[in-house]
Design a protein around this motif. Structure first.
Motif, mmCIF file in Angstrom:
data_model
loop_
_atom_site.group_PDB
_atom_site.id
_atom_site.type_symbol
_atom_site.label_atom_id
_atom_site.label_comp_id
_atom_site.label_asym_id
_atom_site.label_seq_id
_atom_site.Cartn_x
_atom_site.Cartn_y
_atom_site.Cartn_z
ATOM 1 N N THR A 1 23.969 32.728 -52.559
ATOM 2 C CA THR A 1 22.608 32.881 -53.076
ATOM 3 C C THR A 1 21.567 32.560 -52.015
ATOM 4 N N LEU B 1 17.825 34.051 -55.790
ATOM 5 C CA LEU B 1 18.216 35.444 -55.589
ATOM 6 C C LEU B 1 19.740 35.534 -55.672
ATOM 7 N N ARG C 1 7.954 40.918 -50.256
ATOM 8 C CA ARG C 1 9.352 41.362 -50.205
ATOM 9 C C ARG C 1 10.142 40.442 -49.274
ATOM 10 N N THR D 1 17.852 40.067 -47.609
ATOM 11 C CA THR D 1 18.969 39.163 -47.337
ATOM 12 C C THR D 1 20.154 39.990 -46.849
ATOM 13 N N ALA E 1 20.181 43.235 -49.240
ATOM 14 C CA ALA E 1 19.423 43.423 -50.484
ATOM 15 C C ALA E 1 17.939 43.236 -50.210
ATOM 16 N N TRP F 1 14.387 42.305 -52.109
ATOM 17 C CA TRP F 1 13.995 41.599 -53.336
ATOM 18 C C TRP F 1 12.480 41.556 -53.474
ATOM 19 N N ASP F 2 12.033 41.539 -54.722
ATOM 20 C CA ASP F 2 10.629 41.266 -55.028
ATOM 21 C C ASP F 2 10.438 39.755 -55.054
ATOM 22 N N GLY G 1 11.820 37.780 -58.114
ATOM 23 C CA GLY G 1 13.219 37.547 -57.760
ATOM 24 C C GLY G 1 14.108 38.712 -58.125
ATOM 25 N N ARG G 2 13.496 39.850 -58.491
ATOM 26 C CA ARG G 2 14.267 41.025 -58.898
ATOM 27 C C ARG G 2 14.771 41.772 -57.668
ATOM 28 N N LYS G 3 16.019 42.232 -57.736
ATOM 29 C CA LYS G 3 16.568 43.025 -56.632
ATOM 30 C C LYS G 3 16.053 44.453 -56.760
ATOM 31 N N LEU G 4 15.391 44.938 -55.701
ATOM 32 C CA LEU G 4 14.798 46.274 -55.730
ATOM 33 C C LEU G 4 15.767 47.320 -55.177
ATOM 34 N N THR H 1 19.744 47.788 -52.913
ATOM 35 C CA THR H 1 20.889 47.314 -52.148
ATOM 36 C C THR H 1 21.171 48.361 -51.082
#
Length: 298
Positions: A83, A98, A116, A119, A127, A129-130, A134-137, A139
């Motif tokens: 994480t 995340l 943004r 990772t 990935a 992320w927002d 914490g939302r994955k936008l 991959t």
């Protein structure tokens, strides 16, 4: 904390109970330092006094990478627990976690606007992320081995990733689609970076060479050969007129990114060099080595 002009030690930051593996200033301010440790905590310090403001607890395994956002309001930490976490600098609270990677996170990078973060993981993916939710936008899937590094360009339109699969990939940061695969290295790509304008990409490899690619044409425009061992770190100076590499052959080298010619060899370390950086002005270089010393070069 050391004064680069005199080499004098100003402060010692003590309190971690295991290896301190990741460290950063909150540039461009430079008044705070974050440290990430194998003791599973991250600490925030005053660069001026050495006082510890906060100890961030919550990771269940070693912290191996960290970064401040440019606005100096958040710290991101990446861990072997798969994480990443975002922490509020002011109150010391965890803002968001995340989750989604299936292996350790070894690289992370905020974009310049701070909305943004990317990772990179040993699960072969990166990935996007927002930061707010914490939302994955997206991959970014395509690499066939562990990710070694990942970075936004300055205007946040592109992401570059380097991998143990010997390639470097360029991605559209908005859509998450792959724009190009940059090939040419014979071994693992260990580090990648953009110049400050985002027009060129530099890569370094375990094959002992480094390369410069044009971000627009995706063509290799310079090869830098001469190191006698793997190159673990590469960076442009702020002006974009020089490239610095750090190698296991115990030397760092300065290169002309236009021609690929070696301008200078920085010799003196007695073991492999694993880290190198320019200062903001580009007139001082620092190198870190397994010989337990850092050297400052002018």
């Amino acid at each position: 904390v050391v004064d680069p002009a005199s080499g004098e030690e100003l402060r010692t930051l003590e309190g971690h109970r295991n290896v301190v593996y990741a460290i950063a200033f909150n540039n461009p301010y430079g008044d705070k330092i974050a440290t990430g440790s194998f003791d599973k905590t991250c600490k925030l310090w005053s660069a001026e006094t050495g006082k510890c403001y906060h100890t961030f607890r919550g990771h269940t395994a070693e912290i191996v990478c960290l970064s401040f956002n440019l606005q100096s309001t958040l710290i991101a930490t990446g861990s072997m627990d798969t994480t990443a976490k975002l922490w509020d600098i002011q109150n010391g609270e965890e803002v968001v976690m995340l989750t989604g990677h299936s292996a350790e996170i070894i690289a992370l990078s905020f974009n310049t606007t701070g909305d943004r973060i990317i990772t990179g993981s040993f699960d072969h993916t990166v990935a996007v992320w927002d930061v707010g939710t914490g939302r994955k936008l997206h991959t970014l899937i395509g690499h066939r081995a562990e990710i070694s590094s990942a970075q936004f360009n300055w205007d946040c339109s592109l992401i570059v990733t380097g991998s143990m699969d010997k390639t470097c990939m360029l991605w559209n940061a908005v859509t998450g689609t792959r724009v190009a695969t940059l090939t040419g290295h014979d071994d693992e790509v260990l580090d990648v970076c953009f110049d400050y304008t985002g027009q060129r990409i530099a890569t370094s490899s375990a094959d002992g060479s480094a390369r410069v690619y044009n971000a627009e044409t995706k063509k290799c425009i310079a090869k830098m050969e001469g190191h006698g061992g793997e190159i673990s770190k590469i960076c442009f100076n702020p002006q974009g007129s020089r490239i610095l590499t750090a190698s296991s052959d115990k030397t760092a080298r300065l290169w002309d990114p236009h021609t690929g010619q070696c301008i200078q060899i920085l010799e003196g370390h007695t073991d492999e060099i694993f880290s190198c950086a320019f200062n903001y002005k580009g007139d001082i270089i620092i190198t870190g080595s397994k010989d337990n010393t850092c050297r400052i070069w002018r």
